[in-house]
Write a protein that holds these residues in place. Structure first.
Motif, PDB file in Angstrom:
ATOM      1  N   THR A   1       0.682  -1.280   0.062  1.00  0.00           N
ATOM      2  CA  THR A   1       0.123  -0.074   0.025  1.00  0.00           C
ATOM      3  C   THR A   1       0.807   1.266   0.134  1.00  0.00           C
ATOM      4  OG1 THR A   1      -1.714  -1.165   1.209  1.00  0.00           O
ATOM      5  CG2 THR A   1      -1.790   1.330   1.256  1.00  0.00           C
ATOM      6  N   ILE A   2       1.979   1.391   0.865  1.00  0.00           N
ATOM      7  CA  ILE A   2       2.831   2.547   0.596  1.00  0.00           C
ATOM      8  C   ILE A   2       3.610   2.503  -0.365  1.00  0.00           C
ATOM      9  CG2 ILE A   2       4.990   3.244   2.113  1.00  0.00           C
ATOM     10  CD1 ILE A   2       4.023   2.104   4.537  1.00  0.00           C
ATOM     11  N   LYS A   3       4.087   1.597  -1.190  1.00  0.00           N
ATOM     12  CA  LYS A   3       4.744   1.546  -2.218  1.00  0.00           C
ATOM     13  C   LYS A   3       3.842   2.000  -3.347  1.00  0.00           C
ATOM     14  CE  LYS A   3       7.735  -1.378  -5.264  1.00  0.00           C
ATOM     15  NZ  LYS A   3       8.141  -2.740  -5.531  1.00  0.00           N
ATOM     16  N   THR A   4       2.801   1.575  -3.370  1.00  0.00           N
ATOM     17  CA  THR A   4       1.979   1.861  -4.761  1.00  0.00           C
ATOM     18  C   THR A   4       1.003   3.098  -4.220  1.00  0.00           C
ATOM     19  OG1 THR A   4       0.003   0.378  -4.052  1.00  0.00           O
ATOM     20  CG2 THR A   4       1.780  -0.519  -5.466  1.00  0.00           C
ATOM     21  N   GLY A   5       0.755   3.328  -2.992  1.00  0.00           N
ATOM     22  CA  GLY A   5       0.027   4.507  -2.685  1.00  0.00           C
ATOM     23  C   GLY A   5      -1.459   4.120  -2.966  1.00  0.00           C
ATOM     24  N   ASP A   6      -1.889   2.946  -3.118  1.00  0.00           N
ATOM     25  CA  ASP A   6      -3.096   2.361  -3.284  1.00  0.00           C
ATOM     26  C   ASP A   6      -3.502   1.251  -2.347  1.00  0.00           C
ATOM     27  OD1 ASP A   6      -5.655   1.611  -4.513  1.00  0.00           O
ATOM     28  OD2 ASP A   6      -5.060   1.140  -6.261  1.00  0.00           O
ATOM     29  N   PRO A   7      -4.524   1.668  -1.444  1.00  0.00           N
ATOM     30  CA  PRO A   7      -4.796   0.602  -0.494  1.00  0.00           C
ATOM     31  C   PRO A   7      -5.576  -0.875  -1.262  1.00  0.00           C
ATOM     32  CG  PRO A   7      -6.034   2.463  -0.393  1.00  0.00           C
ATOM     33  CD  PRO A   7      -5.238   2.857  -1.323  1.00  0.00           C
ATOM     34  N   LEU A   8      -6.285  -0.441  -2.633  1.00  0.00           N
ATOM     35  CA  LEU A   8      -6.763  -1.781  -3.132  1.00  0.00           C
ATOM     36  C   LEU A   8      -5.803  -2.696  -3.519  1.00  0.00           C
ATOM     37  CD1 LEU A   8      -9.590   0.116  -5.134  1.00  0.00           C
ATOM     38  CD2 LEU A   8      -9.638  -0.965  -3.019  1.00  0.00           C
ATOM     39  N   LYS A   9      -4.472  -2.032  -3.968  1.00  0.00           N
ATOM     40  CA  LYS A   9      -3.330  -2.974  -4.378  1.00  0.00           C
ATOM     41  C   LYS A   9      -3.199  -3.717  -3.224  1.00  0.00           C
ATOM     42  CE  LYS A   9      -2.377  -1.519  -8.660  1.00  0.00           C
ATOM     43  NZ  LYS A   9      -2.079  -2.565  -9.741  1.00  0.00           N
ATOM     44  N   GLY A  10      -2.833  -3.191  -2.019  1.00  0.00           N
ATOM     45  CA  GLY A  10      -2.525  -3.734  -0.771  1.00  0.00           C
ATOM     46  C   GLY A  10      -3.537  -5.147  -0.406  1.00  0.00           C
ATOM     47  N   TRP A  11      -4.996  -4.657  -0.746  1.00  0.00           N
ATOM     48  CA  TRP A  11      -5.708  -5.561  -0.778  1.00  0.00           C
ATOM     49  C   TRP A  11      -5.587  -6.946  -1.511  1.00  0.00           C
ATOM     50  CZ3 TRP A  11     -11.187  -5.604  -3.200  1.00  0.00           C
ATOM     51  CH2 TRP A  11     -12.083  -6.348  -2.864  1.00  0.00           C
ATOM     52  N   SER A  12      -5.442  -6.649  -2.827  1.00  0.00           N
ATOM     53  CA  SER A  12      -5.267  -7.626  -3.742  1.00  0.00           C
ATOM     54  C   SER A  12      -4.060  -8.299  -3.266  1.00  0.00           C
ATOM     55  CB  SER A  12      -5.054  -7.118  -5.170  1.00  0.00           C
ATOM     56  OG  SER A  12      -5.967  -6.249  -5.566  1.00  0.00           O
ATOM     57  N   ALA A  13      -3.025  -7.887  -2.785  1.00  0.00           N
ATOM     58  CA  ALA A  13      -1.905  -8.657  -2.448  1.00  0.00           C
ATOM     59  C   ALA A  13      -2.059  -9.524  -1.305  1.00  0.00           C
ATOM     60  CB  ALA A  13      -0.645  -7.967  -2.181  1.00  0.00           C
ATOM     61  N   GLY A  14      -2.833  -9.040  -0.265  1.00  0.00           N
ATOM     62  CA  GLY A  14      -3.309  -9.854   0.590  1.00  0.00           C
ATOM     63  C   GLY A  14      -4.226 -11.236   0.347  1.00  0.00           C
ATOM     64  N   LEU A  15      -5.142 -10.837  -0.841  1.00  0.00           N
ATOM     65  CA  LEU A  15      -5.974 -11.976  -1.155  1.00  0.00           C
ATOM     66  C   LEU A  15      -5.161 -13.112  -1.902  1.00  0.00           C
ATOM     67  CD1 LEU A  15      -8.972  -9.967  -2.854  1.00  0.00           C
ATOM     68  CD2 LEU A  15      -8.631 -11.216  -0.597  1.00  0.00           C
ATOM     69  N   VAL A  16      -4.027 -12.552  -2.690  1.00  0.00           N
ATOM     70  CA  VAL A  16      -2.969 -13.774  -3.169  1.00  0.00           C
ATOM     71  C   VAL A  16      -2.180 -14.299  -2.165  1.00  0.00           C
ATOM     72  CG1 VAL A  16      -1.284 -13.940  -4.611  1.00  0.00           C
ATOM     73  CG2 VAL A  16      -3.070 -12.238  -5.401  1.00  0.00           C
ATOM     74  N   TRP A  17      -1.859 -13.709  -1.094  1.00  0.00           N
ATOM     75  CA  TRP A  17      -1.290 -14.428  -0.026  1.00  0.00           C
ATOM     76  C   TRP A  17      -2.095 -15.541   0.715  1.00  0.00           C
ATOM     77  CZ3 TRP A  17      -1.381 -14.607   5.428  1.00  0.00           C
ATOM     78  CH2 TRP A  17      -0.088 -14.969   6.079  1.00  0.00           C
ATOM     79  N   VAL A  18      -3.459 -15.109   0.670  1.00  0.00           N
ATOM     80  CA  VAL A  18      -4.364 -16.195   1.510  1.00  0.00           C
ATOM     81  C   VAL A  18      -4.387 -17.247   0.326  1.00  0.00           C
ATOM     82  CG1 VAL A  18      -6.600 -16.501   2.371  1.00  0.00           C
ATOM     83  CG2 VAL A  18      -5.352 -14.692   3.110  1.00  0.00           C
ATOM     84  N   PHE A  19      -4.712 -16.860  -0.929  1.00  0.00           N
ATOM     85  CA  PHE A  19      -4.555 -17.922  -2.001  1.00  0.00           C
ATOM     86  C   PHE A  19      -3.883 -18.969  -2.052  1.00  0.00           C
ATOM     87  CE2 PHE A  19      -4.186 -19.324  -6.407  1.00  0.00           C
ATOM     88  CZ  PHE A  19      -5.451 -19.635  -6.745  1.00  0.00           C
ATOM     89  N   PHE A  20      -2.593 -18.561  -1.773  1.00  0.00           N
ATOM     90  CA  PHE A  20      -1.658 -19.506  -1.651  1.00  0.00           C
ATOM     91  C   PHE A  20      -1.517 -20.274  -0.176  1.00  0.00           C
ATOM     92  CE2 PHE A  20       0.071 -17.279  -5.428  1.00  0.00           C
ATOM     93  CZ  PHE A  20       0.821 -18.513  -6.042  1.00  0.00           C
ATOM     94  N   GLN A  21      -1.851 -19.436   0.674  1.00  0.00           N
ATOM     95  CA  GLN A  21      -1.835 -20.252   1.979  1.00  0.00           C
ATOM     96  C   GLN A  21      -2.941 -21.346   2.011  1.00  0.00           C
ATOM     97  OE1 GLN A  21      -0.553 -19.011   5.506  1.00  0.00           O
ATOM     98  NE2 GLN A  21       1.236 -18.823   4.155  1.00  0.00           N
ATOM     99  N   SER A  22      -3.850 -21.022   1.444  1.00  0.00           N
ATOM    100  CA  SER A  22      -5.061 -22.135   1.668  1.00  0.00           C
ATOM    101  C   SER A  22      -4.532 -23.319   0.684  1.00  0.00           C
ATOM    102  CB  SER A  22      -6.266 -21.701   0.721  1.00  0.00           C
ATOM    103  OG  SER A  22      -6.966 -20.186   1.088  1.00  0.00           O
TER     104      SER A  22
END
Length: 519
Positions: free
Chosen positions: A113-134
């Motif tokens: 989120t800090i790097k891109t300035g977009d919290p939606l990007k941070g949200w998408s990254a979090g979703l991918v993290w859970v995707f692989f964790q699953s």
């Protein structure tokens, strides 16, 4: 699977609700409520996500995941009670994994989120993290026992325990709820004197009720797959924490078995993975986990119904926007001590659940995390300063990158080794695990095992999983070839010590006391 799960008394009808379920429901439900308030605070105040996203997409998806989880474990408990003919079976407690809640926030979503300035990007990254964790959870049940055998406990000493002092409040009221209640009294009471501590107001409560509504989880496939652009960063933490998930689930299932309720580990791991994947695809960036504490809820009288009732409570709270109203009533400062407590507890547990002589290895394992934290602070400070300078007109937009590079280049002159922090903190989760394991095996003088972990460190570093900002091979010689070579040399050295060094079997190695003995 034990025979007790396959052969039993099919004519036995377990009670779906018992008087003890009330005790367990209020205790466990309060625990879940506190976790949801903390989680929502992280999304709103740390990640700065808009309320439409938090209350309209993430929380409804989280509610669905947790409802599926608690209902499944209630059903599993019903089946166990039915097949064994026992009336004292207690369902496994489950919910959002608390350690992962902070990891995915501060290690994945916040930096992006800090790097891109977009919290939606941070949200998408979090979703991918859970995707692989699953998927790691779903397939990892077959390899978890082997990982657990070869990896020292210091690497997984993160499971939460009880409060330090063991203070019990009247009627068994959870300490987290007491902290929130006291914080509410102080915050709202201060308004009577015009102090405004906590930032709460009647208007804020009114606004929360004004936005009160009904939101159901919606598919978030696009957001999941758009987050794959951050795959290199995500895999660095997804793999080691997937391993942690497996060990944590196994430990908690074993805890339930010790209390008399034997559940099949494979089903538990698969269930965690499946419900987490469903939640992820619907927009929830937090993973589900079986909680520690089954014996406690069972001792309180919890059986089957408390689990399903908690799931229904979560759906009501998250789908009807009640969490937003609670946050308007509860000050953030009442939640902050809970965050501090969790950090203190995780750190303390690392030392309390391992042998004293392994303490140096724990400190070694922490160094990559400290380096990553320090680098994040520097990056955040530089980003905020440059953004402010650009906003007030003191810095041209086309000069931002050059000024940032010059500032970073000047840091060593001030004693801040930024590049060292960058290398040491890259892939801090894996780096800490590998360094901690090497430290433990050196202390135990098991040099072949230390060599094996050092060699794995060389391979992981070569491909950027450790000591690198992204996965790859760099210019063909690895992401950080010098560090990878250093690990390989260390691996060769340990192997040589074991094979060609002098025998150490008769050498005494007294433990160094951490403090002077009491008089």
């Amino acid at each position: 699977m034990s025979t007790s799960m396959t052969a039993g008394k099919s004519d036995f009808k377990p009670a779906l609700w018992t008087p003890g379920d009330w005790n367990a429901f209020f205790g466990f439900g309060t625990n879940i409520l506190v976790n949801m308030l903390v989680l929502t605070g992280l999304l709103r105040f740390v990640l700065k996500m808009p309320d439409t996203l938090v209350f309209g997409r993430i929380l409804p998806a989280l509610g669905l995941m947790m409802c599926l989880s608690t209902f499944y474990y209630a059903w599993l408990a019903y089946r166990l009670a039915q097949t064994t003919g026992r009336s004292d079976v207690c369902a496994l407690p489950s919910g959002v994994s608390v350690p992962h809640m902070f990891i995915v926030t501060f290690v994945i979503m916040l930096p992006i989120t800090i790097k891109t300035g977009d919290p939606l990007k941070g949200w998408s990254a979090g979703l991918v993290w859970v995707f692989f964790q699953s998927f790691i959870l779903m397939i990892g049940g077959f390899i978890a026992p082997y990982i657990r055998k070869i990896t020292p406990r210091v690497c997984f000493a993160i499971i939460l325990a009880s409060w330090f002092g063991g203070v019990k409040y009247p009627k068994g009221i959870p300490a987290g709820l007491v902290a929130i209640a006291v914080g509410m009294i102080i915050a709202w009471g201060s308004n009577l004197f015009g102090l405004g501590l906590g930032g709460l107001s009647v208007k804020g409560v009114g606004d929360a009720f004004a936005s009160f509504g009904f939101s159901v989880p919606l598919p978030a496939f696009g957001q999941v797959f758009s987050g794959f652009e951050f795959l290199g960063i995500i895999l660095v933490t997804a793999i080691p924490f997937g391993i942690y998930d497996l060990v944590e689930a196994m430990d908690n299932v074993e805890s339930a078995e010790a209390a008399g309720d034997e559940y099949p580990t494979t089903r538990v791991l698969t269930a965690d993975g499946v419900v987490s994947l469903i939640g992820c695809l619907m927009g929830n960036p937090f993973i589900n986990a079986v909680y520690i504490g089954h014996p406690g809820w069972k001792a309180m009288g919890g059986r089957i119904g408390y689990s399903a009732a908690t799931g229904l409570m979560v759906v009501v709270l998250s789908w009807f926007g009640i969490i937003s109203v609670l946050l308007a009533l509860v000050p953030v400062v009442a939640i902050s001590p809970i965050l501090l407590y969790i950090g203190m507890l995780i750190g303390a547990q690392a030392f309390q659940t391992t042998p004293i002589k392994h303490a140096p290895a724990i400190v070694l394992a922490l160094t990559p995390h400290l380096a990553a934290w320090a680098k994040l602070q520097i990056d955040t400070m530089l980003g905020a300063t440059l953004s402010a300078a650009e906003k007030v007109g003191g810095l041209a937009g086309d000069k931002v990158v050059a000024v940032k590079s010059a500032a970073i280049a000047s840091l060593p002159q001030q004693g801040v080794l930024y590049h060292g922090l960058e290398v040491m903190g890259g892939g801090s989760i894996l780096a800490g695990l590998v360094l901690g394991a090497i430290g433990v095996f050196v202390i135990e003088r098991e040099f072949v095992k230390a060599s094996a972990f050092a060699f794995s460190g060389a391979v992981l570093t070569y491909f950027g999983f450790m000591h690198g900002e992204a996965v790859g091979i760099g210019g063909g010689f690895g992401v950080t070839p010098g560090v990878a070579l250093a690990y390989a040399v260390v691996a060769a050295g340990f192997f040589a010590v074991e094979k060609f060094g002098t025998s150490t079997s008769s050498v005494s190695h007294p433990e160094m006391p951490l403090a002077a003995p009491a008089e």
